[in-house]
Structure formats: structure tokens, C-alpha cells
Design an enzyme around this catalytic site. Sequence first.
Site, PDB file in Angstrom:
ATOM      1  N   ARG A   1       2.248  -9.515  -0.636  1.00 19.28           N
ATOM      2  CA  ARG A   1       2.506  -8.442  -1.595  1.00 19.28           C
ATOM      3  C   ARG A   1       3.435  -7.368  -1.060  1.00 19.28           C
ATOM      4  O   ARG A   1       3.952  -6.548  -1.818  1.00 19.28           O
ATOM      5  CB  ARG A   1       1.170  -7.805  -2.041  1.00 19.28           C
ATOM      6  CG  ARG A   1       0.369  -7.255  -0.915  1.00 19.28           C
ATOM      7  CD  ARG A   1      -1.070  -6.967  -1.316  1.00 19.28           C
ATOM      8  NE  ARG A   1      -1.262  -5.602  -1.739  1.00 19.28           N
ATOM      9  CZ  ARG A   1      -2.447  -5.013  -1.827  1.00 19.28           C
ATOM     10  NH1 ARG A   1      -3.548  -5.693  -1.534  1.00 19.28           N
ATOM     11  NH2 ARG A   1      -2.562  -3.783  -2.214  1.00 19.28           N
TER      12      ARG A   1
ATOM     13  N   ASN B   1      -4.436  -6.938  -6.889  1.00 14.94           N
ATOM     14  CA  ASN B   1      -3.296  -6.924  -5.958  1.00 14.94           C
ATOM     15  C   ASN B   1      -3.425  -8.066  -4.963  1.00 14.94           C
ATOM     16  O   ASN B   1      -2.484  -8.812  -4.702  1.00 14.94           O
ATOM     17  CB  ASN B   1      -3.246  -5.604  -5.178  1.00 14.94           C
ATOM     18  CG  ASN B   1      -3.265  -4.404  -6.088  1.00 14.94           C
ATOM     19  OD1 ASN B   1      -2.873  -4.510  -7.240  1.00 14.94           O
ATOM     20  ND2 ASN B   1      -3.734  -3.272  -5.590  1.00 14.94           N
ATOM     21  N   ASP B   2      -4.618  -8.173  -4.393  1.00 17.48           N
ATOM     22  CA  ASP B   2      -4.827  -9.247  -3.425  1.00 17.48           C
ATOM     23  C   ASP B   2      -5.092 -10.579  -4.108  1.00 17.48           C
ATOM     24  O   ASP B   2      -4.695 -11.623  -3.601  1.00 17.48           O
ATOM     25  CB  ASP B   2      -5.993  -8.900  -2.491  1.00 17.48           C
ATOM     26  CG  ASP B   2      -5.528  -7.982  -1.374  1.00 17.48           C
ATOM     27  OD1 ASP B   2      -4.441  -8.217  -0.828  1.00 17.48           O
ATOM     28  OD2 ASP B   2      -6.244  -7.006  -1.066  1.00 17.48           O
TER      29      ASP B   2
ATOM     30  N   HIS C   1       0.811  -1.216   0.000  1.00 16.10           N
ATOM     31  CA  HIS C   1       0.000   0.000   0.000  1.00 16.10           C
ATOM     32  C   HIS C   1       0.845   1.267   0.000  1.00 16.10           C
ATOM     33  O   HIS C   1       0.423   2.291  -0.507  1.00 16.10           O
ATOM     34  CB  HIS C   1      -1.021  -0.042   1.136  1.00 16.10           C
ATOM     35  CG  HIS C   1      -2.154  -0.940   0.783  1.00 16.10           C
ATOM     36  ND1 HIS C   1      -2.194  -2.260   1.145  1.00 16.10           N
ATOM     37  CD2 HIS C   1      -3.244  -0.727   0.005  1.00 16.10           C
ATOM     38  CE1 HIS C   1      -3.278  -2.820   0.634  1.00 16.10           C
ATOM     39  NE2 HIS C   1      -3.934  -1.914  -0.061  1.00 16.10           N
TER      40      HIS C   1
ATOM     41  N   GLU D   1     -11.153 -10.680  -4.813  1.00 16.09           N
ATOM     42  CA  GLU D   1      -9.719 -10.603  -4.535  1.00 16.09           C
ATOM     43  C   GLU D   1      -9.231 -11.800  -3.739  1.00 16.09           C
ATOM     44  O   GLU D   1      -8.074 -11.858  -3.337  1.00 16.09           O
ATOM     45  CB  GLU D   1      -9.344  -9.280  -3.858  1.00 16.09           C
ATOM     46  CG  GLU D   1     -10.229  -8.837  -2.730  1.00 16.09           C
ATOM     47  CD  GLU D   1      -9.885  -7.433  -2.227  1.00 16.09           C
ATOM     48  OE1 GLU D   1      -8.877  -6.841  -2.648  1.00 16.09           O
ATOM     49  OE2 GLU D   1     -10.644  -6.934  -1.387  1.00 16.09           O
TER      50      GLU D   1
ATOM     51  N   ARG E   1     -10.655   4.249  -1.512  1.00 14.34           N
ATOM     52  CA  ARG E   1     -10.178   3.417  -0.396  1.00 14.34           C
ATOM     53  C   ARG E   1     -10.492   4.136   0.919  1.00 14.34           C
ATOM     54  O   ARG E   1      -9.669   4.869   1.449  1.00 14.34           O
ATOM     55  CB  ARG E   1      -8.677   3.190  -0.510  1.00 14.34           C
ATOM     56  CG  ARG E   1      -8.248   2.256  -1.645  1.00 14.34           C
ATOM     57  CD  ARG E   1      -6.741   2.027  -1.597  1.00 14.34           C
ATOM     58  NE  ARG E   1      -6.342   0.870  -2.370  1.00 14.34           N
ATOM     59  CZ  ARG E   1      -5.877   0.920  -3.624  1.00 14.34           C
ATOM     60  NH1 ARG E   1      -5.757   2.065  -4.245  1.00 14.34           N
ATOM     61  NH2 ARG E   1      -5.519  -0.190  -4.248  1.00 14.34           N
TER      62      ARG E   1
ATOM     63  N   ARG F   1     -15.481   2.033  -1.240  1.00 20.68           N
ATOM     64  CA  ARG F   1     -15.247   0.712  -0.668  1.00 20.68           C
ATOM     65  C   ARG F   1     -15.279   0.823   0.850  1.00 20.68           C
ATOM     66  O   ARG F   1     -14.677   1.724   1.424  1.00 20.68           O
ATOM     67  CB  ARG F   1     -13.881   0.180  -1.114  1.00 20.68           C
ATOM     68  CG  ARG F   1     -13.616  -1.205  -0.570  1.00 20.68           C
ATOM     69  CD  ARG F   1     -12.342  -1.778  -1.105  1.00 20.68           C
ATOM     70  NE  ARG F   1     -11.182  -1.121  -0.538  1.00 20.68           N
ATOM     71  CZ  ARG F   1      -9.937  -1.423  -0.874  1.00 20.68           C
ATOM     72  NH1 ARG F   1      -9.709  -2.324  -1.803  1.00 20.68           N
ATOM     73  NH2 ARG F   1      -8.928  -0.805  -0.315  1.00 20.68           N
TER      74      ARG F   1
ATOM     75  N   CYS G   1      -9.707  -2.971 -10.471  1.00 14.08           N
ATOM     76  CA  CYS G   1      -9.229  -1.765  -9.785  1.00 14.08           C
ATOM     77  C   CYS G   1      -7.875  -1.992  -9.122  1.00 14.08           C
ATOM     78  O   CYS G   1      -7.367  -1.118  -8.440  1.00 14.08           O
ATOM     79  CB  CYS G   1     -10.245  -1.271  -8.761  1.00 14.08           C
ATOM     80  SG  CYS G   1     -10.555  -2.453  -7.448  1.00 14.08           S
TER      81      CYS G   1
HETATM   82  C1  PEP Z   1      -6.611  -4.971  -4.700  1.00 13.13           C
HETATM   83  O1  PEP Z   1      -6.418  -5.808  -3.828  1.00 13.13           O
HETATM   84  O2  PEP Z   1      -6.294  -5.145  -5.895  1.00 13.13           O
HETATM   85  C2  PEP Z   1      -7.227  -3.674  -4.366  1.00 13.13           C
HETATM   86  C3  PEP Z   1      -7.579  -2.829  -5.301  1.00 13.13           C
HETATM   87  O3  PEP Z   1      -7.376  -3.374  -3.049  1.00 13.13           O
HETATM   88  P1  PEP Z   1      -6.168  -2.922  -2.117  1.00 13.13           P
HETATM   89  O4  PEP Z   1      -4.968  -2.698  -2.999  1.00 13.13           O
HETATM   90  O5  PEP Z   1      -6.558  -1.696  -1.416  1.00 13.13           O
HETATM   91  O6  PEP Z   1      -5.990  -4.094  -1.209  1.00 13.13           O
HETATM   92 MG    MG Z   2      -7.355  -5.549  -1.922  1.00 13.53          MG
END
Ligand code: PEP
Ligand code: MG
Length: 582
Positions: free
Chosen positions: A479, A468-469, A198, A445, A305, A342, A516
Site C-alpha cells: 500500500r 487498507n490492509d 500511513h 485485514e 491508532r 487498537r 475503519c
Molecule cells: C486498515 O488496515 O484498514 C486500518 C484501518 O489499519 P491501518 O491503516 O492503521 O493499518
Molecule cells: Mg491495518
Amino acid sequence: MSFQVFGTAVSRGVAIGRAVLVASSRLDVAHYFVDEAQVPVEVARCHAARDQVAEELTLLRDQLPPDAPAELAALLDVHLMLVRDEALVDAAVDWVRERHYNAEWALSAQLEVLARQFDEMEDEYLRERKADLEQVVERMLSVLARQADPTLGLAPRDFAGEDPLLLVAADISPADLLGFRDGVFKGFITDIGGKTSHTAIVARSMDIPAVVGTREASRLIRQDDWVVIDGDAGAVIVNPSPIVLEEYRFRQRQSELERARLARLRHTPAVTLDGEAVQMHANIELPGDAKAALAAGAEGVGLFRSEFLFMGRGGQLPSEEEQYEAYREAVEAMQGRPVTIRTVDIGADKPLDRAPAGDGRYDHVLNPALGLRAIRWSLSEPAMFRQQLRAIYRASAHGPVRLLLPMVAHMKELRQVRDCITRVRQQLVDNQQPTGQVELGVMIEIPAAALILDALLPLVDFVSIGTNDLIQYTLAIDRADESVAHLYDPWHPAVMQLLATVIGACRARGKGVSVCGEMAGDVAFTDALLAMGLRSFSMHPSQIAFVKQRILRADASKLAAQLPQLLGDEDPERVAKRLGWA
Ligand code: PEP
Ligand code: MG
């Protein structure tokens, strides 16, 4: 001496400037520039802090009871000596005079210089005095905090004419990085972190070059070194030669020109060569970011977010009213375009607040990414969750709002949320508080959610894929952990299969689907996502023009016809390169 450090490139571009080393524990110290007229005031604050701490220490030593251990008096003498040492305060004053740092920043900058010298001492006794120096500076910083001038605020100011500054730290939490949004630093480097941590995501949203996961940059780079951050290659060049510096200055100018050229695409609709319209949405962290989203030509906010409203406040949660104002600000700023809010995704590398050293509040969680995070946390705090839902529904009276749930893995979680929503809506009706239509969506995710999509879809209006997740949980790769960053592979065939299946299933059932995660903003994946049928992308505003350019040059039906080659191969990246996609 010139040398290079390598890490993971997370935010593109070139930054050239002076290194500012900040210890992770002191990131919350106020960092701002003062103007010429304020310099004597800050110098006086440094002196006053020194004098007051010296006075306190003298008093403590004089009042020691007769039976106090002798070492205690000796220790206080060492502290007194350190606080009066000109290598500390006089040198800090030089930072104020020459760089126009505020007193707190100047002292912590000088602490970093001295701490490094202590680290390099041969004598163990002297090496250990570093801890005493840190304690003395902490005392001075707390004196300064007590006498801080509230009218100065903590906002960094522009100080034209100075060398750009680049932040170097072992680690920076996303919340701390947000504190630097006002532009003190033009780039940053950390020892830890991965491409989709993040902190990296916030760096991308600030649109400043960044390299993370260098492992030892904060140990090797010294305060005030000249540094080049190559945010494309993931390289950091320390004290570059004049020739190398000139080469990077040239590249910097080129990339500024490229950005200016792309900015002209801002209001061009994203339509492929064969006429497929693609929606370009923005990811935002704070309501104020909505302006940048609009300026970049975003057609809506695909991911707000909301957890950034909750972080870095000492664990104190924002009230319903405060949240309502924040959501309303974003909704109004988007002028009728949809805003996808979200619900809070606290946990893992987004703790509510930085754990004080040794406190262990978060450390005790064995696997934070697998723990009480996101919707799990919300459902475990029902009063807090209902408060957030009320604030979101109230904001929907001001424009189109979409409600997005993070990390859903179980049907029962979705049912529980729907029950909460029913209750909250009834409360709002009873209180005669107006609301608008709110669409409900889930993030995909977690692989389990992708596998139960058939059951989830009838209960929602749309889905948003959090790559990402999804990659983290599919490949079991943290990650944020640079030691396994080389295994964090968006091209992994399992990831490609999951993405194609989810996008295909949503389209077949007429449900909106977007991506996203960071893949959406990376042009290396644009063709592959288009080929899978994706027609809605959400990314940081600064990435929109780059991805749009790629879309304008794409032929969606031709890409779709080539998709089986990609999905049928054990090495999709190789296929993507062969096809000219990546
Ligand atoms: C993701 O996991 O791709 C996402 C958009 O949420 P975050 O990056 O905030 O976990
Ligand atoms: Mg996520």
C-alpha cells in the site's frame, strides 16, 4: 517556468503557497516561526553557530599531527571555506529576516538551495563538495541544538501575513508528519507513497491537501517556488500562470464554502431515506484528536491508532502510566461515547523510530508488511503487551472502552491475547485498580481472518474491517509503494466479495461490524458499503460530514437490492458508476 507534476491524490482540497524543500533526513530539525522581536536572536544564533563551527574546525586543523595525511588538512580548509561562505550563513539569515524561520530551519532551507546548485555542476570534483557542505551544516545544526532555547519549544507558531508554506520531501514518515500537526504547512507533496500509506492517512487526519507518489517532485521543485496542490486531482502545479492561479483561488474559496455548508450537518443523525440509522465514528491518532472528533459530530472513536504514542521516541516505549493517561484523556474527551483503542500496530511503514542513515535496523526486514507487525509484535513482547492492556483496562474505568486487535490471522493469536487479558485483569483486581466493561474485537485485514470468521466470531464482541490492509494482502500490493499504486484497487471483485461476506456473516450472528479503513471515509464507496449492510463507519473527523451527506441521500433497501449486480460482475467499479454509486 510553469510545469506540472502528477501523483496520487490523498487528501482533498486546494493549497496554494511557497515550496519548502526538506530533506527526509532533516525532517526532525525544528521548524517554527519566530516573531519580529525574536528575529535578531535567531540571526545571532546563525552567526554564533557559524563562528563556533569555524573555531572548532580551525582548532582541528591546527592540532593535526605532523604525520596526518595532507588531504585531511585540505579537507578541513574546504569545510572552513564553506562555513564562512556568505552563500550559506548570510543567505540563511535572509530566510530568518524575510520569512521569520528559526535558525535551524533557515540553515536547512539554504542547504537545500545550495545542494541543488552543487547537483547541477558539471565538474565532478565540485559536485562532490555537496557532501562536505552537508557535513558542515550538520555541525552547525548540532551546535544550534545544544544551545536551543527550551522556552521557545518546537511548536510552530502562527505568523500572520506570510504566504502559506507547502512541504516538499522525497518521503516523510508518519511520525515526522505528526510533528507538523500544529500547522506550519498547509499542504504537502512527496515523491513516494500510496493512497493508504500511513503518511497519507496522517495527512488526511490533518485535513490538508496532499499529493504523494510524484516520484520526482522534490527534485524538480525549488525552494520557495510558488506551488498549487490540487489534492482532488493529484496534481501539483509549479509556478502557475496568473490565470491558473486565479482559477485555483476560486476553487479554494468554493471548497471552503462547501465545507462550511457541510459543517451544519454536524449534529444531524446519519439516517438513510428509508430510516436505517448509521453510526459515524472517528479515527484518531493521538488523544488530543478526540476533540476534533467530537466537534465533527462523531458518535464514538472507531479506531484509536495507539502506535502513534510509541513512534518517534528513539525506540523508547511509553510507560503504562503514560499510556493510561493518554487513553484516559481520549475516553474522558468523548464524554460517554465509546472509544475503540487498537493495540499497537508497529511495523511496516510505521517503524518505532526512523532508522538513522545506513543503520539498516528496519531495512534488514525483507518484507516488513509481512513481518513482525501489529499483534505479532505485541505477542513477541509479552511484558510490553501486558503493560498496554493494563493501561487500556484502567482507562475503561472512565468511560466505555473497546479493545481492538490488529492483524489477527490465527485462532491461536486470539487465544493467546485472551489469556493475557485474563492475567492482566486478575493483576488489576489484586491491585484494587478499578476497571469498566471492555468489549473485545478483532480487525479483519488479512484474508485468512475473513475466511476463518466463523471460528473467530464466538470469541469476540465485534469486528472492524481494515480495508487498507485487507486490499494490500488480498491483492499482494504494497500500500505504500507508488510503483504499484495503480493496482491497489478497492473495487477489485475479490475485495468486494470479502467485504460483503464479512459484513453479512457478522450481521447474521448479531456481532457488531464496522469499516475503519480509508474506504469508510471515501464517498465513492458509501453506497456499496450500505448495500452490503454496513451500519457503522469510522473515518477521519474531517470526512464525516461528506459521508453523512451521502448517507442522508441513500435508500438502503434499494441499494441492497442492487448489490447482486455489483457482486456478480467482473468490473464492480463499472457497475457502481452505472448505478450512480461512485
Ligand atoms: C486498515 O488496515 O484498514 C486500518 C484501518 O489499519 P491501518 O491503516 O492503521 O493499518
Ligand atoms: Mg491495518
